[in-house]
Scaffold this motif. Sequence first.
Motif, PDB file in Angstrom:
ATOM      1  N   SER A 179       2.020  -7.364  -9.247  1.00  0.00           N
ATOM      2  CA  SER A 179       2.045  -6.818 -10.636  1.00  0.00           C
ATOM      3  C   SER A 179       2.440  -5.627 -10.680  1.00  0.00           C
ATOM      4  O   SER A 179       1.585  -4.950 -10.309  1.00  0.00           O
ATOM      5  CB  SER A 179       0.912  -7.516 -11.373  1.00  0.00           C
ATOM      6  OG  SER A 179       0.330  -8.872 -11.571  1.00  0.00           O
TER       7      SER A 179
ATOM      8  N   VAL B 141      -5.164 -14.929  -8.457  1.00  0.00           N
ATOM      9  CA  VAL B 141      -4.527 -16.106  -7.885  1.00  0.00           C
ATOM     10  C   VAL B 141      -5.974 -17.125  -8.134  1.00  0.00           C
ATOM     11  O   VAL B 141      -6.759 -16.529  -8.234  1.00  0.00           O
ATOM     12  CB  VAL B 141      -3.956 -15.774  -6.382  1.00  0.00           C
ATOM     13  CG1 VAL B 141      -2.879 -15.041  -6.794  1.00  0.00           C
ATOM     14  CG2 VAL B 141      -5.126 -14.926  -5.809  1.00  0.00           C
TER      15      VAL B 141
ATOM     16  N   ASN C 191      -3.695 -12.108  -3.192  1.00  0.00           N
ATOM     17  CA  ASN C 191      -3.333 -13.560  -2.408  1.00  0.00           C
ATOM     18  C   ASN C 191      -4.445 -14.189  -1.906  1.00  0.00           C
ATOM     19  O   ASN C 191      -5.768 -13.679  -1.657  1.00  0.00           O
ATOM     20  CB  ASN C 191      -2.155 -13.100  -1.355  1.00  0.00           C
ATOM     21  CG  ASN C 191      -2.932 -12.754  -0.021  1.00  0.00           C
ATOM     22  OD1 ASN C 191      -3.303 -11.752   0.042  1.00  0.00           O
ATOM     23  ND2 ASN C 191      -2.958 -13.439   0.914  1.00  0.00           N
TER      24      ASN C 191
ATOM     25  N   ARG D 271       4.880 -14.437  -8.836  1.00  0.00           N
ATOM     26  CA  ARG D 271       3.960 -15.269  -8.269  1.00  0.00           C
ATOM     27  C   ARG D 271       4.701 -16.480  -7.549  1.00  0.00           C
ATOM     28  O   ARG D 271       5.505 -17.091  -8.105  1.00  0.00           O
ATOM     29  CB  ARG D 271       3.016 -15.837  -9.301  1.00  0.00           C
ATOM     30  CG  ARG D 271       1.792 -16.651  -8.979  1.00  0.00           C
ATOM     31  CD  ARG D 271       0.729 -17.063 -10.065  1.00  0.00           C
ATOM     32  NE  ARG D 271      -0.271 -17.729  -9.307  1.00  0.00           N
ATOM     33  CZ  ARG D 271      -1.434 -18.216 -10.116  1.00  0.00           C
ATOM     34  NH1 ARG D 271      -1.327 -17.771 -11.210  1.00  0.00           N
ATOM     35  NH2 ARG D 271      -2.312 -18.715  -9.520  1.00  0.00           N
TER      36      ARG D 271
ATOM     37  N   LYS E 258       5.470  -9.361 -13.554  1.00  0.00           N
ATOM     38  CA  LYS E 258       4.443 -10.251 -12.629  1.00  0.00           C
ATOM     39  C   LYS E 258       5.455 -11.186 -11.698  1.00  0.00           C
ATOM     40  O   LYS E 258       6.269 -11.946 -12.260  1.00  0.00           O
ATOM     41  CB  LYS E 258       3.424 -11.221 -13.434  1.00  0.00           C
ATOM     42  CG  LYS E 258       2.596 -10.227 -13.914  1.00  0.00           C
ATOM     43  CD  LYS E 258       1.266 -11.173 -14.711  1.00  0.00           C
ATOM     44  CE  LYS E 258       1.757 -11.729 -15.572  1.00  0.00           C
ATOM     45  NZ  LYS E 258       0.442 -12.477 -16.366  1.00  0.00           N
TER      46      LYS E 258
ATOM     47  N   LYS F 182       3.442 -20.009  -5.640  1.00  0.00           N
ATOM     48  CA  LYS F 182       2.077 -20.843  -5.020  1.00  0.00           C
ATOM     49  C   LYS F 182       2.715 -21.957  -4.264  1.00  0.00           C
ATOM     50  O   LYS F 182       3.775 -22.349  -4.724  1.00  0.00           O
ATOM     51  CB  LYS F 182       1.548 -21.321  -6.370  1.00  0.00           C
ATOM     52  CG  LYS F 182       0.066 -21.845  -5.461  1.00  0.00           C
ATOM     53  CD  LYS F 182      -0.862 -21.998  -6.766  1.00  0.00           C
ATOM     54  CE  LYS F 182      -2.036 -22.501  -6.182  1.00  0.00           C
ATOM     55  NZ  LYS F 182      -3.334 -22.130  -7.010  1.00  0.00           N
TER      56      LYS F 182
ATOM     57  N   ARG G  28      -4.019 -23.095 -11.802  1.00  0.00           N
ATOM     58  CA  ARG G  28      -4.254 -21.705 -12.331  1.00  0.00           C
ATOM     59  C   ARG G  28      -5.899 -21.381 -12.352  1.00  0.00           C
ATOM     60  O   ARG G  28      -5.834 -20.283 -12.434  1.00  0.00           O
ATOM     61  CB  ARG G  28      -3.533 -21.431 -13.767  1.00  0.00           C
ATOM     62  CG  ARG G  28      -1.977 -21.760 -13.609  1.00  0.00           C
ATOM     63  CD  ARG G  28      -0.950 -21.758 -14.804  1.00  0.00           C
ATOM     64  NE  ARG G  28       0.011 -21.871 -14.838  1.00  0.00           N
ATOM     65  CZ  ARG G  28       1.051 -21.342 -14.312  1.00  0.00           C
ATOM     66  NH1 ARG G  28       1.093 -20.082 -13.803  1.00  0.00           N
ATOM     67  NH2 ARG G  28       2.283 -21.789 -14.452  1.00  0.00           N
TER      68      ARG G  28
ATOM     69  N   ASP H  26      -1.208 -18.635  -2.266  1.00  0.00           N
ATOM     70  CA  ASP H  26      -0.857 -18.259  -3.732  1.00  0.00           C
ATOM     71  C   ASP H  26      -0.751 -16.686  -3.549  1.00  0.00           C
ATOM     72  O   ASP H  26      -1.562 -16.056  -3.052  1.00  0.00           O
ATOM     73  CB  ASP H  26      -2.098 -18.404  -4.563  1.00  0.00           C
ATOM     74  CG  ASP H  26      -1.715 -18.561  -6.215  1.00  0.00           C
ATOM     75  OD1 ASP H  26      -0.671 -18.170  -6.392  1.00  0.00           O
ATOM     76  OD2 ASP H  26      -2.514 -18.959  -6.824  1.00  0.00           O
ATOM     77  N   GLU H  27       0.311 -16.164  -4.110  1.00  0.00           N
ATOM     78  CA  GLU H  27       0.594 -14.831  -4.088  1.00  0.00           C
ATOM     79  C   GLU H  27       1.095 -14.198  -5.300  1.00  0.00           C
ATOM     80  O   GLU H  27       1.751 -14.910  -5.829  1.00  0.00           O
ATOM     81  CB  GLU H  27       1.545 -14.558  -2.873  1.00  0.00           C
ATOM     82  CG  GLU H  27       1.821 -13.013  -2.619  1.00  0.00           C
ATOM     83  CD  GLU H  27       2.987 -12.857  -1.547  1.00  0.00           C
ATOM     84  OE1 GLU H  27       2.709 -12.140  -0.343  1.00  0.00           O
ATOM     85  OE2 GLU H  27       3.844 -13.796  -1.469  1.00  0.00           O
ATOM     86  N   LEU H  28       0.312 -13.225  -5.653  1.00  0.00           N
ATOM     87  CA  LEU H  28       0.718 -12.500  -7.150  1.00  0.00           C
ATOM     88  C   LEU H  28       0.873 -10.975  -6.783  1.00  0.00           C
ATOM     89  O   LEU H  28       0.149 -10.332  -6.514  1.00  0.00           O
ATOM     90  CB  LEU H  28      -0.139 -12.786  -8.018  1.00  0.00           C
ATOM     91  CG  LEU H  28      -0.207 -12.234  -9.294  1.00  0.00           C
ATOM     92  CD1 LEU H  28       1.195 -12.838 -10.061  1.00  0.00           C
ATOM     93  CD2 LEU H  28      -1.481 -12.540 -10.119  1.00  0.00           C
TER      94      LEU H  28
END
Length: 933
Positions: free
Chosen positions: A473, A125, A377, A499, A497, A501, A131, A469-471
């Motif tokens: 995977s 993130v 995150n 994501r 994935k 944001k 990005r 922002d959270e991701l």
Amino acid sequence: MLNFKPSKLTMALLSGGLLSMSSIALAAEEATAEQQAEEEVEVIEVTGFRRSLVESMNTKRYSSSVVEAISAEDIGKLPDSSIAESIARLPGLTAQRLDGRASKVSIRGFGENESATTFNGREQVSIDDNRGVQFDLYPSEIMSGVTVYKTPDATIEGEGIAGVVNLQTVRPLSKGERVIQINGQLEKTSFDELNPDADNTGERATISYIDQFADDTIGVALAISTMSSPNQEKRWNAWGYPEFTAPNGDTVSILGGAKPFVRSSMLERDSVMGVIEFAPTDDLHITVDALYVDFTDEKILRGIEVPFAWGQGSISADTAVIDPETGFVTSAITEGQRVVLRNDYEERQAELNSYGFNAEYNLNDNWSLEFDASYSNVDREIWSMESYGGTGRGDSRGAADNIGYVFDGGNTGATFSHELDYSDYNLMQMGGPLSWGWSSALNDKYGITGTEYENQAQDGFLNTPTVEDELTSLRFAATQALESEVVSAVTYGVSYKEREKQKKSDGFFLTVSSFSLENPGMMSVPEEYRDGTVNLDFIGMGDMIAYDSRGLVKDGYYDLLSESLTNTSHATKSWTVKEEITAAFIMADLDTEMFGLPLTGNVGVRYVHTDQSSQGNAFNTQDGLVITSPTDIEHDYSHVLPSLNLSLALDDSQTIRFGAAKTISRARLDEMNASVNATYNQQPDDQGNYWKVEGGNPELEPKEAIGLDLTYSNYYSAEGYFSVALFHKDLSEWIFDGNYEVDMSGVADPATGEIPENTTGTGTGKVNGGEGTLYGYELSIALPFNVFSESLDGFGLIASYTGVESDIEDHNGEDYELPGLSDSISNVTAYYENHGFQIRASMRHRSDFKGDVYGLGFDQVQVDIEGETIVDAQIGYDFGEAGFKSLEGLSIFLQGYNLTEEPFTSLSGDNSLQVRDYQDYGRSYLLGFSYKL
């Protein structure tokens, strides 16, 4: 067939920098173990920086892709507050400075938005709006290495046309011993405290622990790091340079206004990194890692804002001096001018959490499985306030000044002359000396609509944008070993994935609490908030009052009113973007011969499907107030991304590499947002659409490129190599301003609150289109001087040069210049390391380029940035290497950064006199020690 690929044992030794492959020629496949044991092995007894060079060189040499690498020794012992400083010294890479520190990394002419950053192979993130990762969030002290992939393979999760930067943490089981290490540093800037309430000294400390348990089946690594890093800046900043027609008909340009200031900042970062490895059997290997970072960047900014040609003063023509070549007014005097004193404060806070789980299991001799899961995150908050002061409220009250300016012909901006005393607390008070508060809500709040104080109630401003922002995977892969003359193994895999944001933007007008129509004057700064004065001699303005503006806001001396009530810009900047990315890949490892020479590499393909959506607002104004309706727009698309990497070994020291791949870079998140200024019309436009939409485009798709890379490398000694590389990118689907059709189904007309029957709209914003090429060459060398004479052992040189050209057109056929592209990049490091003594000096240079900087309201704007040359140096002493056994493990060092005081300079147009920004950071020094138990 003859095969130069090293065994796992050899690779392990190489990764430790212990073997020279120049003296190893592995036997044919049918050779016995006894014959292999008889091969001559040369041991390189080097440590410290030289050892790290060998490690990095071997990573580069034995990777199936074209990569650049840094080992822990490189990172830990260069003057780096972030990993970006170290990365920027690699061939083809460079960095853009933010507030004096390298933060944004460019690879071969592409800006940070065209590359991906992974942490232990997992996408990360970002605390930025988009990005691009800001590397100053990641402490260099706790990383074991960095690998930059210039050519991809099908198994790499990160996506970027420029490449992928992979940050790596230590693996405790590979150490094989207990390590306890303590690092400490003191830092100081060459400038004294530019603000009276600031500090120009800081400190850093890191404690790391690595150990193995249960017969080396469990490994643990823990690192705790803290840092307070000061930074000082003298900054010239111009509003702009308007043009006008002189009486003789010539076009003349002049300074419109300037906002110079001094900045004192303190970056505080606390980090905790942990790794646990578990290998109960030879077939099962589990790794769990975690990273926590608490980040605060505090800035104190003070200066005098001078509205010159755009101000209220009159410019006497007989005082103006015009440069005949450019038509630029290089000096002039404005009479009756009122300025704005600025006492500003900014605090940027971020908290990062990153967790990863990886399990590898060998089913049998032919099959192995891998499962990887990760979550990261970040929460970021910005509290940025402006506090205004002057001699009287509004455009025509209070004492005016006669102010002149002179440009000295360089890129340093202008110096001013003045007559008033800006350090006088009786003369200079809190309040808005110019009529900036054009808000009907602000006028209504204080009842000043239609009075002489209309639009004069803004005494400051507060920006409070936040980002979340959270991701998540997941990845599963299986590798099958094959008995084949061409393919040695095949890897199959899938990944997922998700994501999300979210950015929320708001801003507040500040008005001193004493203000009313009955008491419309300024406010004297309370005694307890006065911090003395700040010196502005660098712009010729002398001393200026300095006060604690943050304390005044928090203690209620200002009233706040939300700007979003009447200004649509915050609705545009507030949005949520979601992505769900599903990928499947297959890659074959190649191991064969060509022309009787060993040929290795891989060929693969990656299929990527994306579901993206954006939630925001359609908004307009009614009776002066902002009216919004929610929007939710979805879009999906797919890509097929083939890749090929080949490595032909000419002999045991020379290699030719070829890489070809299709790659993508996803659109900026702020450009994909669904917040739009929307107007519904009763009649269709030329495209047959009823909605007129201005803002983001949630249907943007990634930029695409087909890349080719050809490299010749010669590893002529254990510590030396040189290489020549050619690269070419064929670009398409780039992103430019244009029109697009948008579906407004379910969106209410902000003016009526009703949902119209006609749902199609014409959007104005970013669109895919345009094409072009980027191409260039790269030269790099690592030259240990012991190849000339053993008496020169320990001396060496590392150098690289990259030349880049581009030919890109937008969708309208107009020429376009890529952000971040410098057409020449060079890096040089000279070093000596022997008998415990270490000395190094590094230089990195990049030519002019276009870069993104923060504008009003923290919008990213693109400006022309002048080329720069950064010089760093270090001197150190390792007592153990010098033979002091009682001090084994102790080393000390002194580092200097930006020794030539290179400024950061951006221009407004092609005229070198029209300086937008001139930022002088001075030098920074670090004195430190490292002790390994």
